[in-house]
Design a protein around this motif. Structure first.
Motif, PDB file in Angstrom:
ATOM      1  N   ALA A 243     -10.081 -18.700 -10.845  1.00 54.36           N
ATOM      2  CA  ALA A 243      -9.638 -17.390 -10.375  1.00 54.36           C
ATOM      3  C   ALA A 243     -10.731 -16.717  -9.558  1.00 54.36           C
ATOM      4  N   GLU A 244     -11.967 -16.813 -10.056  1.00 55.76           N
ATOM      5  CA  GLU A 244     -13.114 -16.242  -9.354  1.00 55.76           C
ATOM      6  C   GLU A 244     -13.280 -16.867  -7.966  1.00 55.76           C
ATOM      7  N   GLN A 245     -13.167 -18.177  -7.894  1.00 58.80           N
ATOM      8  CA  GLN A 245     -13.334 -18.880  -6.624  1.00 58.80           C
ATOM      9  C   GLN A 245     -12.232 -18.509  -5.634  1.00 58.80           C
ATOM     10  N   LEU A 246     -11.023 -18.414  -6.122  1.00 58.42           N
ATOM     11  CA  LEU A 246      -9.886 -18.103  -5.251  1.00 58.42           C
ATOM     12  C   LEU A 246     -10.035 -16.704  -4.643  1.00 58.42           C
ATOM     13  N   VAL A 247     -10.363 -15.718  -5.487  1.00 59.49           N
ATOM     14  CA  VAL A 247     -10.509 -14.348  -4.999  1.00 59.49           C
ATOM     15  C   VAL A 247     -11.716 -14.231  -4.064  1.00 59.49           C
ATOM     16  N   ALA A 248     -12.806 -14.898  -4.414  1.00 61.06           N
ATOM     17  CA  ALA A 248     -14.000 -14.854  -3.563  1.00 61.06           C
ATOM     18  C   ALA A 248     -13.711 -15.416  -2.180  1.00 61.06           C
ATOM     19  N   GLU A 249     -12.913 -16.472  -2.108  1.00 60.03           N
ATOM     20  CA  GLU A 249     -12.569 -17.063  -0.812  1.00 60.03           C
ATOM     21  C   GLU A 249     -11.708 -16.099   0.008  1.00 60.03           C
ATOM     22  N   ALA A 250     -10.744 -15.435  -0.642  1.00 58.04           N
ATOM     23  CA  ALA A 250      -9.921 -14.449   0.060  1.00 58.04           C
ATOM     24  C   ALA A 250     -10.787 -13.303   0.573  1.00 58.04           C
ATOM     25  N   GLU A 251     -11.735 -12.842  -0.240  1.00 59.88           N
ATOM     26  CA  GLU A 251     -12.640 -11.772   0.181  1.00 59.88           C
ATOM     27  C   GLU A 251     -13.490 -12.198   1.379  1.00 59.88           C
ATOM     28  N   ARG A 252     -13.971 -13.439   1.334  1.00 56.50           N
ATOM     29  CA  ARG A 252     -14.809 -13.932   2.425  1.00 56.50           C
ATOM     30  C   ARG A 252     -14.041 -13.955   3.743  1.00 56.50           C
ATOM     31  N   ARG A 253     -12.809 -14.417   3.692  1.00 57.10           N
ATOM     32  CA  ARG A 253     -11.996 -14.483   4.909  1.00 57.10           C
ATOM     33  C   ARG A 253     -11.700 -13.091   5.465  1.00 57.10           C
ATOM     34  N   ILE A 254     -11.388 -12.166   4.581  1.00 57.44           N
ATOM     35  CA  ILE A 254     -11.063 -10.812   5.022  1.00 57.44           C
ATOM     36  C   ILE A 254     -12.291 -10.123   5.610  1.00 57.44           C
ATOM     37  N   GLU A 255     -13.442 -10.280   4.965  1.00 60.87           N
ATOM     38  CA  GLU A 255     -14.674  -9.675   5.481  1.00 60.87           C
ATOM     39  C   GLU A 255     -15.060 -10.275   6.830  1.00 60.87           C
ATOM     40  N   ALA A 256     -14.859 -11.594   6.974  1.00 63.93           N
ATOM     41  CA  ALA A 256     -15.180 -12.244   8.243  1.00 63.93           C
ATOM     42  C   ALA A 256     -14.262 -11.764   9.358  1.00 63.93           C
ATOM     43  N   ARG A 257     -13.000 -11.507   9.024  1.00 66.44           N
ATOM     44  CA  ARG A 257     -12.030 -11.091  10.036  1.00 66.44           C
ATOM     45  C   ARG A 257     -12.217  -9.618  10.424  1.00 66.44           C
ATOM     46  N   THR A 258     -12.545  -8.777   9.432  1.00 71.25           N
ATOM     47  CA  THR A 258     -12.667  -7.345   9.709  1.00 71.25           C
ATOM     48  C   THR A 258     -14.082  -6.949  10.135  1.00 71.25           C
ATOM     49  N   GLY A 259     -15.071  -7.769   9.768  1.00 74.13           N
ATOM     50  CA  GLY A 259     -16.448  -7.433  10.087  1.00 74.13           C
ATOM     51  C   GLY A 259     -17.019  -6.336   9.216  1.00 74.13           C
ATOM     52  N   ARG A 260     -16.320  -6.019   8.111  1.00 72.54           N
ATOM     53  CA  ARG A 260     -16.785  -4.975   7.193  1.00 72.54           C
ATOM     54  C   ARG A 260     -16.845  -5.520   5.771  1.00 72.54           C
ATOM     55  N   ARG A 261     -17.839  -5.059   5.028  1.00 71.08           N
ATOM     56  CA  ARG A 261     -17.969  -5.495   3.639  1.00 71.08           C
ATOM     57  C   ARG A 261     -17.002  -4.698   2.761  1.00 71.08           C
ATOM     58  N   LEU A 262     -16.346  -5.389   1.857  1.00 66.29           N
ATOM     59  CA  LEU A 262     -15.394  -4.740   0.963  1.00 66.29           C
ATOM     60  C   LEU A 262     -16.128  -3.856  -0.042  1.00 66.29           C
ATOM     61  N   PRO A 263     -15.509  -2.755  -0.474  1.00 70.28           N
ATOM     62  CA  PRO A 263     -16.133  -1.911  -1.495  1.00 70.28           C
ATOM     63  C   PRO A 263     -16.205  -2.640  -2.829  1.00 70.28           C
ATOM     64  N   GLU A 264     -17.112  -2.215  -3.670  1.00 63.54           N
ATOM     65  CA  GLU A 264     -17.235  -2.817  -4.990  1.00 63.54           C
ATOM     66  C   GLU A 264     -16.018  -2.459  -5.848  1.00 63.54           C
ATOM     67  N   PRO A 265     -15.536  -3.381  -6.684  1.00 59.70           N
ATOM     68  CA  PRO A 265     -14.416  -3.066  -7.582  1.00 59.70           C
ATOM     69  C   PRO A 265     -14.813  -1.982  -8.573  1.00 59.70           C
ATOM     70  N   ASP A 266     -13.844  -1.188  -8.997  1.00 57.11           N
ATOM     71  CA  ASP A 266     -14.163  -0.018  -9.809  1.00 57.11           C
ATOM     72  C   ASP A 266     -13.932  -0.197 -11.306  1.00 57.11           C
ATOM     73  N   GLN A 267     -13.443  -1.356 -11.734  1.00 61.35           N
ATOM     74  CA  GLN A 267     -13.230  -1.538 -13.164  1.00 61.35           C
ATOM     75  C   GLN A 267     -13.141  -3.024 -13.498  1.00 61.35           C
ATOM     76  N   ALA A 268     -13.270  -3.323 -14.792  1.00 65.51           N
ATOM     77  CA  ALA A 268     -13.171  -4.691 -15.294  1.00 65.51           C
ATOM     78  C   ALA A 268     -12.332  -4.676 -16.566  1.00 65.51           C
ATOM     79  N   ILE A 269     -11.904  -5.857 -16.968  1.00 71.30           N
ATOM     80  CA  ILE A 269     -11.080  -5.979 -18.172  1.00 71.30           C
ATOM     81  C   ILE A 269     -11.598  -7.126 -19.015  1.00 71.30           C
ATOM     82  N   THR A 270     -11.538  -6.969 -20.328  1.00 73.53           N
ATOM     83  CA  THR A 270     -11.958  -8.021 -21.252  1.00 73.53           C
ATOM     84  C   THR A 270     -10.733  -8.603 -21.932  1.00 73.53           C
ATOM     85  N   VAL A 271     -10.607  -9.924 -21.894  1.00 72.04           N
ATOM     86  CA  VAL A 271      -9.448 -10.589 -22.485  1.00 72.04           C
ATOM     87  C   VAL A 271      -9.901 -11.794 -23.308  1.00 72.04           C
TER      88      VAL A 271
END
Length: 509
Positions: A243-271
């Motif tokens: 899951a981590e790898q999949l989301v990181a790859e999507a983030e990388r593609r979006i940042e490369a396309r927009t030229g802007r760094r995504l904001p930090e996520p605002d929360q986490a969950i424990t499961v």
């Protein structure tokens, strides 16, 4: 990032395995929700959403070609009543069964694996329907076609809601579910062409109609192979690193396309990771933890099922009997009605994310019910012709279609993730059974009797249940707009990880 507890493997971004039974803390949901709209999301929408076009095509085309199938020389020994009765009932039974079976498997084995399997079942069954040589063969593969389509609803809706950012989730879900009517419109127009014996022989045109669905499905399958698994499902089922790898790859593609760094996520969950969720726990969650949401889901599905059957079950007969429309032209009228249905979710969908779920769900249900009451009154008073009746139906279904699509959105987002696919399947099966079994039993004689008062009664029944569902939504609909799925309904695995901690809010709020 994803961090693993003492029993869950290594810590760190992208590290560890997170095997089932371990405890992990992850920000994957927040990272998915804060993504801007991108080509990655378009791939998801096209790969998953277009199947509703297939469903609309299937649901419409059989009714339109029923008379051709029963004609001598069609290559199939079957009556018109068997096509519209037995075959239609078996398709509905298959859809209900498929929804429940594949819904359970989707929650257990993942969204991607099952939305590939269900489309494969549809393709095989539709192809074999096209080569039907007897009534029993046609009936069998209509059931299996429904079996595959029913499975699509749970696998696809759950995947869409878990992959689409929270600020877009409502409009995207509505438009995708509303695309059913693009298929219905296409099915109506396609049947006009395929049944023209000046173009195709009597025993070929109807077979090519089914074959067209196979071609469209194969094109969808090619796109769908690239749609990812739901990262939300992955980390709960012990695949946190994936899951981590999949989301990181999507983030990388979006940042490369927009030229802007995504904001930090605002929360986490424990499961606490798990392999599956039992039926008893799912039933307890739906009926004991969230009884008001379950009642809301039933009201919405049953209301829209009866309204649609009140109008669409006998629309052809009404046009022919009361307005003298030639039977061969009713497909054009239905195409207009189908287009009105699609416009509702398309134009109103954004408001479900901005104005809010409760006011929009309740108002679309109430407005469609009131407009159908008005249509019934004008029809009973002799004020309508074929064109004005169709215009009235379009107005009713413009709002009803947005409301009906919102019913699928509601049951896919207000229950915990571990129950999502089966919850969708349960409410879909109830609504489909109500519409496909009770509806015809109630409305067939009323809309086809040729008595104006009977048709007025049919309209009034559908309108009454739609208004009742709208009133239920006005009090019970969950304000889920622009909220994360985990905030709307805490995952069961999160409760397991923090069993001794109190819940953050009322369970059925």
């Amino acid at each position: 990032m994803t961090a693993f507890g003492p029993d869950g493997g290594q810590g760190g971004r992208g590290g560890g395995t997170g095997g089932t039974g371990g405890t992990i803390t992850t920000d994957v949901p927040a990272r998915l929700d804060r993504l801007p709209w991108s080509r990655w999301h378009w791939m998801i929408v096209i790969g998953l959403g277009t199947v509703w076009i297939l469903d609309g095509l299937e649901a419409t085309v059989v009714g339109n070609i029923a008379s051709r199938l029963s004609e001598p020389g069609s290559g199939l020994s079957i009556t018109d009543a068997q096509v519209t009765g037995v075959a239609a009932a078996l398709y509905v039974a298959g859809a209900c069964t498929g929804a429940l079976v594949f819904g359970w498997l989707t929650d257990r084995h993942g969204r991607k694996k099952l939305f590939l399997v269900t489309l494969g079942v549809y393709l095989a069954a539709t192809a074999l329907t096209a080569v039907s040589f007897s009534a029993w063969w046609f009936f069998l593969f209509r059931f299996l076609t429904g079996f595959g389509i029913g499975g699509e609803y749970s696998a696809i809706n759950s995947a869409i809601d878990e992959l689409i950012p929270r600020i877009y989730r409502g409009r995207v879900d509505l438009i995708i579910n509303g695309s059913f009517w693009l298929g219905a419109m296409g099915g109506s127009l396609l049947s006009v062409l395929m049944l023209n014996t000046g173009v195709f022989p009597l025993n070929v045109g109807w077979r090519l109609t089914f074959a067209f669905g196979v071609v469209l499905g194969l094109a969808i399958l090619l796109v769908r192979r690239n749609v990812p698994e739901s990262p939300r499902w992955m980390f709960i089922h012990g695949r946190a690193a994936g899951a981590e790898q999949l989301v990181a790859e999507a983030e990388r593609r979006i940042e490369a396309r927009t030229g802007r760094r995504l904001p930090e996520p605002d929360q986490a969950i424990t499961v606490r990771t798990r392999k599956s969720t039992g039926f008893v726990e799912i039933a307890r969650t739906l009926l004991r933890t969230y009884p008001r949401r379950a009642f809301l889901g039933l009201a919405l599905f049953i209301g829209q099922a009866f309204l649609y059957n009140a109008i669409t079950f006998g629309f052809g007969s009404i046009l022919v009997r009361f307005f003298g429309v030639p039977s061969g032209d009713t497909g054009y009228y239905f195409a207009v009605i189908a287009f009105g249905n699609f416009l509702g979710p398309l134009l109103l969908g954004r408001l479900f994310d901005t104005v809010g779920r409760r006011p929009m769900i309740s108002s679309t249900y109430l407005l469609s019910g009131v407009l159908l009451f008005l249509t019934a009154w004008m029809f009973g008073d002799g004020r309508l012709g074929a064109t004005t009746m169709t215009a009235c139906w379009c107005a009713v279904l413009f709002f009803a279609s947005a409301g009906a699509s919102a019913a699928y959105l509601t049951v896919s987002e207000v229950f915990p993730m571990e129950t999502r696919a089966l919850a969708i399947a349960f409410f879909y099966a109830i609504g489909t059974a109500a519409g496909g079994i009770s509806g015809p039993l109630i409305f067939s004689d009323l809309t086809q009797s040729g008595v104006v008062a009977d048709t007025v009664l049919a309209f009034s029944i559908g309108a009454s249940l739609m208004v009742a569902a709208g009133l239920v939504a006005a009090f019970l609909a969950t304000p889920a707009e622009r909220r994360s799925l985990e905030d709307i309904a805490e995952p069961l695995s999160a409760r397991a990880a923090t069993a001794s901690a109190p819940a953050s809010g009322p369970a059925d709020g």
